[in-house]
Scaffold this motif. Structure first.
Motif, short mmCIF file in Angstrom:
data_model
loop_
_atom_site.label_atom_id
_atom_site.label_comp_id
_atom_site.label_asym_id
_atom_site.label_seq_id
_atom_site.Cartn_x
_atom_site.Cartn_y
_atom_site.Cartn_z
N MET A 142 26.71 -31.37 50.44
CA MET A 142 27.49 -30.52 51.34
C MET A 142 28.05 -29.38 50.50
O MET A 142 28.21 -29.51 49.29
CB MET A 142 28.64 -31.31 51.98
CG MET A 142 29.68 -31.79 50.98
SD MET A 142 31.01 -32.66 51.81
CE MET A 142 31.76 -33.50 50.42
N GLU A 143 28.29 -28.26 51.14
CA GLU A 143 28.91 -27.13 50.46
C GLU A 143 30.37 -27.06 50.89
O GLU A 143 30.68 -27.21 52.07
CB GLU A 143 28.19 -25.83 50.82
CG GLU A 143 26.81 -25.74 50.21
CD GLU A 143 26.18 -24.37 50.41
OE1 GLU A 143 26.76 -23.50 51.12
OE2 GLU A 143 25.09 -24.15 49.85
N GLN A 144 31.24 -26.84 49.90
CA GLN A 144 32.67 -26.76 50.18
C GLN A 144 33.25 -25.53 49.49
O GLN A 144 32.87 -25.23 48.34
CB GLN A 144 33.40 -28.00 49.67
CG GLN A 144 33.20 -29.23 50.50
CD GLN A 144 33.91 -29.14 51.84
OE1 GLN A 144 34.89 -28.43 52.02
NE2 GLN A 144 33.40 -29.87 52.82
N THR A 145 34.17 -24.86 50.16
CA THR A 145 34.85 -23.72 49.55
C THR A 145 36.29 -24.06 49.18
O THR A 145 36.99 -23.23 48.61
CB THR A 145 34.85 -22.50 50.51
OG1 THR A 145 35.47 -22.89 51.74
CG2 THR A 145 33.43 -22.01 50.76
N HIS A 146 36.72 -25.27 49.48
CA HIS A 146 38.09 -25.69 49.18
C HIS A 146 38.10 -26.59 47.95
O HIS A 146 37.44 -27.63 47.93
CB HIS A 146 38.71 -26.41 50.38
CG HIS A 146 38.75 -25.55 51.61
ND1 HIS A 146 39.59 -24.47 51.74
CD2 HIS A 146 38.02 -25.58 52.75
CE1 HIS A 146 39.39 -23.89 52.89
NE2 HIS A 146 38.44 -24.54 53.53
N VAL A 147 38.85 -26.18 46.94
CA VAL A 147 38.91 -26.91 45.67
C VAL A 147 39.32 -28.37 45.84
O VAL A 147 38.73 -29.25 45.21
CB VAL A 147 39.85 -26.17 44.67
CG1 VAL A 147 40.03 -26.97 43.40
CG2 VAL A 147 39.30 -24.78 44.37
N PRO A 148 40.29 -28.71 46.70
CA PRO A 148 40.67 -30.12 46.84
C PRO A 148 39.50 -31.03 47.27
O PRO A 148 39.51 -32.22 46.98
CB PRO A 148 41.77 -30.10 47.90
CG PRO A 148 42.40 -28.75 47.73
CD PRO A 148 41.23 -27.83 47.43
#
Length: 175
Positions: A142-148
């Motif tokens: 999955m791609e995520q843009t949120h560091v957490p």
């Protein structure tokens, strides 16, 4: 200072584990400690102010699994799957480190990098079968843009696949 003590403690355990892989696998308190540290890192990262949205999304492994399917795999297959997950996770941390300049976030990412990479190195030295590695990683991602999200993925990996893998290995190594 507490981060340095935590790192030193982890590296000492990993060094002991390299000398005796059974130490990390057989002492259930150690994996529980690492789960607690993963939760703590995730919590601290969530408390960092003004973490940026990543302009280049981090590609993370999907680390959820069916316990029934997991139990049907060989220990070597499990090890290689976890190695693939960790390699992708370490890569995502490195990408995020290049985009997070804020001190709190950078410090947490650095700690996450050290811990995930230490598990990766440990599992590389802990080969169960002779043969070529890697066979190729076919991961769900999955791609995520949120560091957490990176910290969440690491915690889920340690709490799930890694903990169950060590539990299975303990049956063979900890008589």
């Amino acid at each position: 200072l507490s981060g340095l003590l935590l790192l030193t403690s982890f590296l000492l355990h990993v060094e002991e584990a390299r000398a005796s892989p059974t130490r990390l696998v057989c002492d259930d308190r150690l994996i529980q400690k690492y789960i607690g540290e993963a939760k703590d890192m995730e919590k601290k990262a969530g408390q960092c102010q003004a973490l940026p949205t990543l302009s280049c999304p981090a590609v993370l492994p999907l680390v959820d699994f069916s316990l029934q399917q997991w139990k049907s795999k060989s220990n070597e297959t499990k090890r290689q799957e976890i190695l693939c997950d960790l390699a992708m996770l370490v890569g995502a941390v490195v990408e995020a480190q290049g985009q997070v300049t804020q001190e709190c976030g950078a410090r947490q990412l650095s700690q996450l990098y050290r811990q995930a990479n230490s598990f990766f190195l440990f599992l590389q030295t802990f080969s169960l079968e002779e043969g070529p590695w890697p066979p190729g990683c076919s991961l769900r991602t999955m791609e995520q843009t949120h560091v957490p999200s990176i910290f969440l993925t690491y915690r889920q990996l340690v709490q799930g696949k890694l903990r169950f893998f060590f539990h299975e290995m303990a049956k063979d190594l900890c008589q």
